[in-house]
Design a protein around this motif. Structure first.
Motif, mmCIF file in Angstrom:
data_model
loop_
_atom_site.group_PDB
_atom_site.id
_atom_site.type_symbol
_atom_site.label_atom_id
_atom_site.label_comp_id
_atom_site.label_asym_id
_atom_site.label_seq_id
_atom_site.Cartn_x
_atom_site.Cartn_y
_atom_site.Cartn_z
ATOM 1 N N LEU A 1 0.966 -1.078 -0.166
ATOM 2 C CA LEU A 1 -0.183 -0.083 0.030
ATOM 3 C C LEU A 1 0.819 1.425 -0.114
ATOM 4 O O LEU A 1 0.585 2.317 -0.572
ATOM 5 C CB LEU A 1 -0.938 0.101 1.170
ATOM 6 N N GLY A 2 1.968 1.097 0.700
ATOM 7 C CA GLY A 2 2.825 2.153 0.768
ATOM 8 C C GLY A 2 2.236 3.704 1.435
ATOM 9 O O GLY A 2 2.610 4.582 0.958
ATOM 10 N N VAL A 3 1.660 3.493 2.555
ATOM 11 C CA VAL A 3 0.994 4.744 3.035
ATOM 12 C C VAL A 3 1.413 4.825 4.533
ATOM 13 O O VAL A 3 1.675 3.575 5.062
ATOM 14 C CB VAL A 3 -0.460 4.818 3.184
ATOM 15 N N PRO A 4 1.454 5.716 5.245
ATOM 16 C CA PRO A 4 1.958 5.828 6.744
ATOM 17 C C PRO A 4 0.907 5.175 7.608
ATOM 18 O O PRO A 4 -0.353 5.174 7.205
ATOM 19 C CB PRO A 4 2.050 7.202 6.621
ATOM 20 N N ALA A 5 1.367 4.851 8.672
ATOM 21 C CA ALA A 5 0.530 4.032 9.699
ATOM 22 C C ALA A 5 -0.568 4.766 10.074
ATOM 23 O O ALA A 5 -1.673 4.292 10.445
ATOM 24 C CB ALA A 5 1.292 3.786 10.892
ATOM 25 N N TRP A 6 -0.716 6.214 10.009
ATOM 26 C CA TRP A 6 -1.848 7.003 10.361
ATOM 27 C C TRP A 6 -2.914 6.999 9.173
ATOM 28 O O TRP A 6 -4.074 7.202 9.681
ATOM 29 C CB TRP A 6 -1.530 8.394 10.672
ATOM 30 N N ALA A 7 -2.834 6.554 8.212
ATOM 31 C CA ALA A 7 -3.564 6.572 7.095
ATOM 32 C C ALA A 7 -5.061 5.870 7.400
ATOM 33 O O ALA A 7 -6.243 6.594 7.273
ATOM 34 C CB ALA A 7 -3.025 6.080 5.885
ATOM 35 N N ARG B 1 -2.644 -4.396 6.501
ATOM 36 C CA ARG B 1 -1.700 -4.474 5.515
ATOM 37 C C ARG B 1 -0.774 -3.170 5.749
ATOM 38 O O ARG B 1 0.482 -3.218 5.675
ATOM 39 C CB ARG B 1 -2.241 -4.097 4.183
ATOM 40 N N THR B 2 -1.432 -2.189 6.139
ATOM 41 C CA THR B 2 -0.340 -1.118 6.644
ATOM 42 C C THR B 2 0.518 -1.223 7.788
ATOM 43 O O THR B 2 1.541 -0.866 7.599
ATOM 44 C CB THR B 2 -1.419 0.236 6.684
ATOM 45 N N LEU B 3 -0.252 -1.671 8.621
ATOM 46 C CA LEU B 3 0.629 -2.049 10.017
ATOM 47 C C LEU B 3 1.668 -2.989 9.952
ATOM 48 O O LEU B 3 2.773 -2.857 10.346
ATOM 49 C CB LEU B 3 -0.586 -2.433 11.006
ATOM 50 N N ALA B 4 1.285 -4.056 9.120
ATOM 51 C CA ALA B 4 2.227 -4.861 8.831
ATOM 52 C C ALA B 4 3.243 -4.408 7.871
ATOM 53 O O ALA B 4 4.432 -5.008 8.226
ATOM 54 C CB ALA B 4 1.473 -6.297 8.086
ATOM 55 N N GLU B 5 3.231 -3.443 7.195
ATOM 56 C CA GLU B 5 4.256 -3.028 6.377
ATOM 57 C C GLU B 5 5.014 -2.074 6.896
ATOM 58 O O GLU B 5 6.377 -2.213 6.989
ATOM 59 C CB GLU B 5 3.677 -2.028 5.207
ATOM 60 N N ARG B 6 4.548 -1.317 8.290
ATOM 61 C CA ARG B 6 5.265 -0.555 9.020
ATOM 62 C C ARG B 6 5.959 -1.139 10.073
ATOM 63 O O ARG B 6 6.855 -0.985 10.600
ATOM 64 C CB ARG B 6 4.469 0.553 9.296
ATOM 65 N N PHE B 7 5.220 -1.926 10.965
ATOM 66 C CA PHE B 7 5.775 -2.574 12.259
ATOM 67 C C PHE B 7 6.008 -4.126 12.117
ATOM 68 O O PHE B 7 6.372 -4.686 13.042
ATOM 69 C CB PHE B 7 4.932 -2.161 13.167
#
Length: 298
Positions: free
Chosen positions: A33-39, A188-194
């Motif tokens: 997704l490539g978006v920040p965790a807050w999205a 998916r966003t959280l897994a990408e970031r953390f």
């Protein structure tokens, strides 16, 4: 004696020795997704604000007609409409934020892609087993969870049209919207970031917590386990489709048990729910492929 040079490239045996190495394939842009965790949290907040505005406007319009708005507190039709509005806004706000941050999103960015059949079936069966064990353990340790207000309302409702609306909301719209947001966007966003573990724990926990209003802590624990299993399912199948199928079947079985349907009623609700959610998902995937291929470009 001179050695005979190798006829194949050491890293690319299909190439003759000395041939230039081709550049590595470009990364799969659809895999992230490539978006920040807050999205995802911003999308949820925007959907909540939007639903509040819609609710205010509806209540104001009803009050302007001289109708008692207090009656809306226990009005099933009003609750169904507001829940549907929130689910649709949740999907719309998620798409809008990803579009704003990364460009026009595709269904594949949220995990809407073909799924491996046997692996998906294995994960669905395994998830049912784990959730059943979790429910039994919670029952032994803390007692039977208190029923959600939604379940009580559904049991007491006998109007055919309202029951159909309940079924569409819980067995079709909720699986589509919640899987799109919780597994396709939030996890998916959280897994990408953390990382995978934190993504499963946080997204699964949040999924349980959002069902707390009108429910119980015991129910939150069981639904958190369900949410965590669905996160693992989308990760290891690389597709949102098996999650949507399980969520739809889970809610359909709960719907049938609440209304004490006969066996054929269970089958009808289950098949209808899974068929409808799959049809919508596949239609979204097909429409996007048409747009990319140029068939929908003026």
């Amino acid at each position: 004696m001179t050695s005979v040079p190798s006829l194949s490239h050491p890293l690319h045996p299909e190439l003759p020795d000395g041939a230039p190495v081709p550049p590595p394939p470009p990364p799969d842009r659809e895999a992230r997704l490539g978006v920040p965790a807050w999205a995802p949290f911003a999308a949820a907040l925007a959907a909540l604000i939007g639903m509040t505005i819609v609710q205010f406007l509806v209540v104001a319009a009803i009050a302007a007609r001289g109708t008692d708005v207090k009656s809306l507190d226990n009005n099933d039709e009003f609750s169904i409409v507001m829940t549907a509005v929130f689910d649709l806004l949740l999907v719309g706000c998620s798409l809008a934020i990803v579009w704003r941050l990364t460009g026009r999103p595709t269904p594949a960015k949220f995990g809407l892609r073909p799924a491996p059949v046997l692996r998906s079936l294995g994960w669905i069966v395994g998830a049912y087993i784990v959730v059943s064990i979790a429910g039994s353990l919670v029952g032994v340790l803390f007692g039977k969870p208190r029923e959600q207000d939604l379940v009580t309302d559904l049991r007491d409702e006998n109007t055919a049209l309202v029951l159909v609306a309940f079924g569409l909301m819980t067995c079709v719209l909720a699986p589509l919207a919640e899987e799109f947001f919780f597994r396709g966007f939030l996890f998916r966003t959280l897994a990408e970031r953390f990382g995978l573990a934190w993504g499963v724990v946080i997204a699964g926990g949040i999924f349980g917590l959002v069902h707390w209003p009108g429910g119980s802590l015991e129910g939150v624990l069981v639904l958190a386990v369900l949410g965590a299993m669905l996160c693992l399912m989308v990760y290891y199948t690389a597709s949102l489709l098996p999650c949507i199928i399980m969520h739809a079947s889970f809610n359909s079985l709960a719907f049938g048990a609440t209304k004490e349907l006969p066996w054929w009623g269970y089958v009808l609700v289950l098949v209808g729910s899974v068929t409808a959610t799959l049809a919508v998902s596949l239609l979204a995937m097909r429409l996007r492929r048409r747009t990319v291929s140029g068939l929908a470009v003026a």
